[in-house]
Design an enzyme around this catalytic site. Structure first.
Site: not given
Ligand code: PMV
Length: 310
Positions: A87, A92, A133
């Site tokens: 998370g 990214a 991200d």
């Molecule tokens: O992939 P994570 O856990 O870092 O979260 C992404 C954030 C979301 O809002 C769920 C998806 C996005 O692309 O904004």
């Protein structure tokens, strides 16, 4: 590695407000934290990641980055201070660091181009995404994504009918403690689950709108350095995300156990496992509680730089 190599690194990120709703064009706030993913590349006979040949079924982000830049077969080595699926933006960070290393190899590195390409890669691989991200891993420090343009605008991104203005956001001095549940989760299916809910329920659409309002109220508190107000909005956001169905028992347990020692706490990122974050001035106690409740705690340094060519 033999022959010339090129390297880049990118930070992990913590979303403080607005995840999931941001995919629908609502505002969100995130900060880069002092954990980094490093990437090094060189030309090779076959494309690979950490010695394993790329194929149609594995390492889709890496393959998508190589395709995006029309790269020749490339060997990619990565090494990270934080776990994938936590998370904290590992997909990214790998996307941003790899695209930056590839750009450096052709002498064409530009921050805004990396941010745009990284967002396109995330959309291609995940199906749906917002630029939060990838923009945070690229720019570092603090990021506000909103519908309206402000003077601190970094870049604008759009996808179908949605549009996001990505801004630099000053981050007040604050202490964040992250708690990783130890459970990895893929972002794509959680984003798709929320979309199904929103497509079929006005109640879910109202929750998304309310997350947008809570986020903007949190931004107002943050700009005044009011950590109590910001923390209150974070806790409220967690409740709304739980109603949207992306929290878990472990995340709820970690959040509720740190609240007596924090200004606020919430899940961060896609949820379904992954991590929570607490805003606190009692980090030692929060770290201790997270550990006792079975999470992996760490104190997150903020105000850190984004992508760097190494
Ligand atoms: O992939 P994570 O856990 O870092 O979260 C992404 C954030 C979301 O809002 C769920 C998806 C996005 O692309 O904004």
């Amino acid at each position: 590695m033999y022959g010339p190599t090129w390297g880049a690194s990118a930070p992990a990120k913590v979303i403080l407000l607005g995840e999931h709703a941001v995919v629908f064009g609502k505002p969100a706030v995130s900060v880069a934290i002092g954990l980094r993913l490093r990437c090094r590349i060189r030309l090779a006979a076959v494309p690979s990641l950490n010695g394993i040949q790329l194929g149609p079924q594995n390492y889709s982000y890496v393959s998508a980055c190589l395709a995006k830049r029309n790269a020749p077969p490339t060997a990619v080595l990565t090494d990270s201070d934080f776990p994938s699926g936590s998370g904290l933006g590992s997909s990214a960070a790998v996307t941003v660091a790899l695209l930056a290393a590839l750009a450096a190899s052709t002498g064409s590195f530009k921050e805004d181009v990396v941010a745009r390409e990284a967002f396109e890669v995330e959309c291609d691989v995940q199906g749906r995404a917002s630029p939060i991200d990838t923009s945070t891993c690229t720019h570092g420090k603090g990021i506000l994504v909103s519908r309206e343009r402000e003077s601190s605008l970094l870049w604008e991104m759009s996808k179908d009918t949605r549009r996001w203005c990505v801004h630099d956001l000053p981050v007040p001095k604050m202490t964040l403690v992250v708690g990783f549940t130890g459970k990895s989760k893929p972002t794509g299916p959680l984003v798709a689950k929320v979309k199904r809910y929103v497509d079929h329920s006005t109640f879910a659409r109202d929750m998304v709108d309310e997350i947008g309002e809570v986020t903007m109220e949190g931004v107002r508190h943050m700009s005044k350095g009011d950590l109590e107000g910001l923390g209150r909005m974070m806790t409220k956001d967690h409740k709304l995300l739980a109603i949207l169905g992306v929290s878990t028992r472990e995340l709820d347990k970690l959040v509720s156990s740190v609240l007596p020692y924090s200004y606020g706490a919430k899940l961060t990122g896609a949820g379904g496992g992954g991590s929570m974050v607490a805003l606190t001035d009692r980090p030692e106690e929060v770290v201790d509680i997270i550990r006792r409740k079975g999470g992996q705690p760490f104190t997150a340094e903020t105000g850190v730089p984004g992508v760097k060519i190494d």
